[in-house]
Design a protein around this motif. Structure first.
Motif, PDB file in Angstrom:
ATOM      1  N   LEU A   1       0.470  -1.597   0.268  1.00 19.15           N
ATOM      2  CA  LEU A   1       0.173   0.106  -0.082  1.00 19.15           C
ATOM      3  C   LEU A   1       0.802   1.266  -0.291  1.00 19.15           C
ATOM      4  CD1 LEU A   1      -2.608  -0.930   2.564  1.00 19.15           C
ATOM      5  CD2 LEU A   1      -2.865  -1.124   0.116  1.00 19.15           C
ATOM      6  N   PRO A   2       0.714   2.345  -0.660  1.00 19.16           N
ATOM      7  CA  PRO A   2       0.698   3.910  -0.287  1.00 19.16           C
ATOM      8  C   PRO A   2       0.735   4.614   0.953  1.00 19.16           C
ATOM      9  CG  PRO A   2      -0.896   3.527  -1.242  1.00 19.16           C
ATOM     10  CD  PRO A   2      -0.607   2.213  -1.513  1.00 19.16           C
ATOM     11  N   LEU A   3       2.494   4.784   1.472  1.00 24.22           N
ATOM     12  CA  LEU A   3       2.419   5.483   2.794  1.00 24.22           C
ATOM     13  C   LEU A   3       1.124   5.812   3.733  1.00 24.22           C
ATOM     14  CD1 LEU A   3       4.431   5.131   4.662  1.00 24.22           C
ATOM     15  CD2 LEU A   3       4.801   8.256   3.893  1.00 24.22           C
ATOM     16  N   TRP A   4       0.476   6.411   3.013  1.00 21.83           N
ATOM     17  CA  TRP A   4      -0.639   6.997   4.309  1.00 21.83           C
ATOM     18  C   TRP A   4      -2.163   5.908   4.082  1.00 21.83           C
ATOM     19  CZ3 TRP A   4      -5.937   6.734   2.300  1.00 21.83           C
ATOM     20  CH2 TRP A   4      -5.892   6.235   1.252  1.00 21.83           C
ATOM     21  N   ALA A   5      -2.094   4.535   2.912  1.00 23.84           N
ATOM     22  CA  ALA A   5      -2.735   3.954   2.815  1.00 23.84           C
ATOM     23  C   ALA A   5      -2.371   3.167   4.138  1.00 23.84           C
ATOM     24  CB  ALA A   5      -3.538   3.305   2.316  1.00 23.84           C
ATOM     25  N   ALA A   6      -0.765   2.657   4.447  1.00 30.93           N
ATOM     26  CA  ALA A   6      -0.703   1.927   5.530  1.00 30.93           C
ATOM     27  C   ALA A   6      -0.518   2.368   6.590  1.00 30.93           C
ATOM     28  CB  ALA A   6       1.134   1.793   5.619  1.00 30.93           C
TER      29      ALA A   6
ATOM     30  N   THR B   1      -8.320   0.526  -1.538  1.00 31.31           N
ATOM     31  CA  THR B   1      -6.038   1.960  -2.338  1.00 31.31           C
ATOM     32  C   THR B   1      -6.170   0.143  -3.343  1.00 31.31           C
ATOM     33  OG1 THR B   1      -6.573   2.299  -0.009  1.00 31.31           O
ATOM     34  CG2 THR B   1      -4.764   2.841  -1.249  1.00 31.31           C
ATOM     35  N   LEU B   2      -6.326  -1.336  -3.287  1.00 32.78           N
ATOM     36  CA  LEU B   2      -5.384  -1.789  -3.823  1.00 32.78           C
ATOM     37  C   LEU B   2      -6.414  -1.912  -4.746  1.00 32.78           C
ATOM     38  CD1 LEU B   2      -4.908  -5.403  -1.244  1.00 32.78           C
ATOM     39  CD2 LEU B   2      -3.744  -3.836  -2.389  1.00 32.78           C
ATOM     40  N   HIS B   3      -7.435  -1.982  -5.276  1.00 29.61           N
ATOM     41  CA  HIS B   3      -8.386  -2.307  -6.906  1.00 29.61           C
ATOM     42  C   HIS B   3      -8.849  -0.881  -7.116  1.00 29.61           C
ATOM     43  CE1 HIS B   3      -9.741  -6.575  -5.196  1.00 29.61           C
ATOM     44  NE2 HIS B   3      -8.930  -6.317  -4.264  1.00 29.61           N
ATOM     45  N   ALA B   4      -8.360   0.186  -6.567  1.00 31.79           N
ATOM     46  CA  ALA B   4      -7.954   1.719  -6.887  1.00 31.79           C
ATOM     47  C   ALA B   4      -9.708   2.143  -7.206  1.00 31.79           C
ATOM     48  CB  ALA B   4      -7.401   1.871  -8.081  1.00 31.79           C
ATOM     49  N   ARG B   5     -11.037   1.344  -6.830  1.00 32.68           N
ATOM     50  CA  ARG B   5     -11.982   2.035  -6.986  1.00 32.68           C
ATOM     51  C   ARG B   5     -12.963   1.901  -5.151  1.00 32.68           C
ATOM     52  NH1 ARG B   5     -15.680  -2.483  -7.973  1.00 32.68           N
ATOM     53  NH2 ARG B   5     -14.875  -3.868  -7.741  1.00 32.68           N
ATOM     54  N   PRO B   6     -13.910   2.679  -4.706  1.00 33.47           N
ATOM     55  CA  PRO B   6     -14.091   2.482  -3.417  1.00 33.47           C
ATOM     56  C   PRO B   6     -15.132   1.151  -3.564  1.00 33.47           C
ATOM     57  CG  PRO B   6     -14.735   4.496  -5.184  1.00 33.47           C
ATOM     58  CD  PRO B   6     -14.546   3.438  -5.632  1.00 33.47           C
ATOM     59  N   MET B   7     -14.353   0.314  -2.598  1.00 33.68           N
ATOM     60  CA  MET B   7     -14.966  -1.109  -2.456  1.00 33.68           C
ATOM     61  C   MET B   7     -16.120  -0.636  -0.266  1.00 33.68           C
ATOM     62  SD  MET B   7     -13.724  -3.623  -4.279  1.00 33.68           S
ATOM     63  CE  MET B   7     -13.316  -4.934  -3.705  1.00 33.68           C
ATOM     64  N   VAL B   8     -16.605  -0.957  -0.637  1.00 31.81           N
ATOM     65  CA  VAL B   8     -17.834  -1.047   0.498  1.00 31.81           C
ATOM     66  C   VAL B   8     -18.671  -1.773   1.250  1.00 31.81           C
ATOM     67  CG1 VAL B   8     -17.500   1.983   0.268  1.00 31.81           C
ATOM     68  CG2 VAL B   8     -19.507   0.111  -1.043  1.00 31.81           C
ATOM     69  N   HIS B   9     -18.423  -3.132   0.080  1.00 31.20           N
ATOM     70  CA  HIS B   9     -19.229  -4.234   1.049  1.00 31.20           C
ATOM     71  C   HIS B   9     -19.305  -4.275   2.201  1.00 31.20           C
ATOM     72  CE1 HIS B   9     -15.747  -6.861  -1.345  1.00 31.20           C
ATOM     73  NE2 HIS B   9     -15.213  -6.248   0.563  1.00 31.20           N
ATOM     74  N   GLU B  10     -17.567  -4.165   3.196  1.00 29.09           N
ATOM     75  CA  GLU B  10     -18.042  -3.681   4.701  1.00 29.09           C
ATOM     76  C   GLU B  10     -18.930  -4.101   5.945  1.00 29.09           C
ATOM     77  OE1 GLU B  10     -15.689  -3.074   2.683  1.00 29.09           O
ATOM     78  OE2 GLU B  10     -13.829  -4.787   3.038  1.00 29.09           O
TER      79      GLU B  10
ATOM     80  N   MET C   1       9.861  -1.259   3.895  1.00 30.30           N
ATOM     81  CA  MET C   1       9.876  -0.648   4.695  1.00 30.30           C
ATOM     82  C   MET C   1       8.083  -0.219   5.156  1.00 30.30           C
ATOM     83  SD  MET C   1      11.464   0.438   7.305  1.00 30.30           S
ATOM     84  CE  MET C   1      10.653   1.237   9.228  1.00 30.30           C
ATOM     85  N   THR C   2       7.932   0.407   4.400  1.00 31.42           N
ATOM     86  CA  THR C   2       5.721   0.840   5.193  1.00 31.42           C
ATOM     87  C   THR C   2       5.493  -0.833   5.046  1.00 31.42           C
ATOM     88  OG1 THR C   2       6.350   1.608   2.586  1.00 31.42           O
ATOM     89  CG2 THR C   2       4.507   2.061   4.233  1.00 31.42           C
ATOM     90  N   THR C   3       5.391  -1.947   4.518  1.00 35.63           N
ATOM     91  CA  THR C   3       5.444  -2.968   4.340  1.00 35.63           C
ATOM     92  C   THR C   3       5.548  -3.523   5.550  1.00 35.63           C
ATOM     93  OG1 THR C   3       5.250  -3.039   1.339  1.00 35.63           O
ATOM     94  CG2 THR C   3       4.477  -4.620   2.959  1.00 35.63           C
ATOM     95  N   LEU C   4       7.266  -3.316   5.939  1.00 30.56           N
ATOM     96  CA  LEU C   4       7.151  -4.586   7.317  1.00 30.56           C
ATOM     97  C   LEU C   4       6.323  -3.818   8.363  1.00 30.56           C
ATOM     98  CD1 LEU C   4       9.191  -6.264   8.256  1.00 30.56           C
ATOM     99  CD2 LEU C   4      10.946  -4.724   8.385  1.00 30.56           C
TER     100      LEU C   4
END
Lengths: 127, 93, 160
Positions: free
Chosen positions: A7-12, A67-76, B1-4
Motif C-alpha cells: 500500500l502507499p504510505l498514507w494508506a498503510a 486502495t488495492l483495487h483503485a475503486r471504492p469497495m464498501v461491501h464491508e 519499509m512501509t510494508t514491514l
C-alpha cells in the motif's frame, strides 16, 4: 507468517492504525468479560467489540481494498449493518433469559416480575 | 519499509484479537452459569470474525470477507438459539 | 407504484445488498433488481403494520448523536473495565416511555443496546415501561432524563 499488502504510505498508516485500535478495543471488551463481578455487568463490555472494535477494523478493510483495487469497495458496510442489527437482539434475549432464570431461583438482586404476563413475548415488542 | 511496519501492525492486531478470543474462551470454560458461557461464545464469535477480517487485509483477498459474514451469521443464530433454550427449555416451539 | 413495489425501502435495501455482495456487473444489477422486486413481495403475506417515517433533519441529528454517544460511552466503559473505580455500581432502571409505535421502540432498543453501558432488557407494553440495565448507575433520574431528552424526543419526531 508476516506479510502485508503493498500500500502507499498514507494508506498503510491508516490501515495499521485502525486495525490496531479496533483490536485493542475488542481486547478491552473481552477483558471486561473476565473482570466484571456479575452477569449483568459482564454483558456490557462485549458491546465495545461489536461497536467501535468492528467499526475500526471494517474501516481499515475498506481503506485497504479500495486502495488495492483503485475503486471504492464498501461491501464491508454489510457486516457493519448486520452486526449492529443483530447484537441488540442477542444481548436482549440473553439478558431476559438470565433475568428469567434468576427470578425462578428467587435471586435477590434482580427486579421482581411486575410484568409476568407481558414477559411471555420474547422479542421485546408489544403485541 | 512501509510494508514491514504494516505487517507488524496487522500481526500485532491478530495477537490482540487472539488474546480477546482467549478471554472469551476462559469465560466459556469457567462459567459460572450457563448464561455466562453463552455470552462468552457470542464474544468468541465476534472476535473470530474480526480476526478473519484482519487475515483478509493481510492477504489482500476478498474471500475472507465472505467468511467473516458467514461467521457473524452463525454466531447470531447460535446465540439466539441458546438464549431461547435457556429461557424456555426448547428452541423451536 | 405502491402496487408494483409495496415496500420500496425493503426492495432498495435488498437491491443494494445484492449489488454489494456480487460486484457491479450489469447482469448482477439486473438480477438484483428482479430479486429485490420479487422477494420484497413476500412481505405482503405477513401484512406488517405500515411504517410512517418523516424524513428530515431529525434523522441526521439522531444518527450523529448516536455515533457520538457510542464513541463516548466506549471510552467510559473501557475506563470502567481497565481501572474498576470503586464508586462504580450497576443496576436496573425503569424508563417510562411515550413511544407507542413498535418501529420507534425497536430503534430505541437498538440505540440503547448498541451504546455500551446500557442494555435494554424488557418492555412492558401494558404499563409502557422499559427495564434498562445501566453499568454506571449514579442517578436514576439523570439517566431517565438523558434517554428521554436525547433520543425519545427525536424518535417521536421521526415516527409519526
Amino acid at each position: 507468517m508476516i506479510q502485508a499488502p503493498d500500500l502507499p504510505l498514507w494508506a498503510a498508516i491508516a490501515v495499521g492504525f485502525f486495525v490496531l485500535l479496533g483490536a485493542s478495543i475488542t481486547l478491552v471488551g473481552a477483558l471486561g468479560l473476565l473482570r466484571m463481578g456479575n452477569f449483568y455487568e459482564r454483558i456490557h463490555p462485549p458491546t465495545l467489540g461489536t461497536t467501535l472494535g468492528t467499526a475500526c477494523i471494517l474501516i481499515a478493510s475498506m481503506i485497504c481494498f479500495s486502495t488495492l483495487h483503485a475503486r471504492p469497495m464498501v461491501h464491508e458496510i454489510l457486516i457493519a449493518i448486520f452486526v449492529t442489527l443483530t447484537t441488540p437482539i442477542t444481548l436482549m434475549l440473553l439478558a431476559r433469559a438470565a433475568l428469567y432464570r434468576d427470578r425462578i431461583e428467587g435471586s435477590e438482586n434482580v427486579p421482581d416480575d411486575r410484568i409476568a404476563t407481558a414477559a411471555v413475548d420474547d422479542d421485546g415488542s408489544p403485541t | 519499509m512501509t510494508t514491514l511496519v504494516l505487517a507488524l501492525a496487522i500481526t500485532g492486531a491478530q495477537i490482540l484479537l487472539a488474546l480477546a478470543m482467549g478471554c472469551a474462551a476462559f469465560r466459556i470454560l469457567r462459567g459460572p452459569r450457563a448464561q455466562d458461557r453463552v455470552l462468552g461464545m457470542d464474544s468468541l464469535y465476534i472476535a473470530g470474525m474480526l480476526l478473519f477480517l484482519t487475515y483478509g487485509i493481510q492477504t489482500g483477498r476478498t474471500l475472507f470477507f465472505e467468511g467473516a459474514l458467514v461467521i457473524a451469521l452463525l454466531g447470531f443464530a447460535g446465540t439466539v438459539a441458546l438464549a431461547k433454550f435457556l429461557m424456555r427449555g426448547e428452541v423451536i416451539e | 407504484m405502491t402496487r408494483l413495489v409495496p415496500f420500496p425501502l425493503l426492495a432498495a435495501a435488498l437491491f443494494v445488498m445484492w449489488v454489494l455482495l456480487t460486484g457491479f456487473s450489469p447482469g448482477h444489477v439486473l438480477l438484483g433488481a428482479v430479486v429485490a422486486l420479487l422477494v420484497s413481495r413476500v412481505m405482503l403475506m405477513l401484512g406488517p403494520e405500515p411504517v410512517r417515517i418523516r424524513f428530515g433533519s431529525a434523522i441526521v441529528k439522531l444518527a450523529a448523536l448516536v455515533v457520538a454517544d457510542i464513541v463516548r460511552s466506549n471510552i467510559a466503559v473501557a475506563r470502567i473495565v481497565l481501572f474498576r473505580p470503586a464508586e462504580q455500581r450497576s443496576g436496573f432502571i425503569e424508563f417510562p416511555t411515550e413511544l407507542r409505535s413498535p418501529y420507534a421502540l425497536a430503534v430505541l432498543a437498538i440505540i440503547i443496546t448498541a451504546t455500551p453501558g446500557t442494555l435494554w432488557v424488557q418492555h412492558d407494553a401494558r404499563r409502557h415501561v422499559v427495564l434498562i440495565h445501566v453499568l454506571d448507575l449514579v442517578d436514576d433520574e439523570a439517566w431517565i432524563a438523558l434517554i428521554s431528552d436525547r433520543y425519545e424526543r427525536l424518535l417521536l419526531e421521526i415516527f409519526v
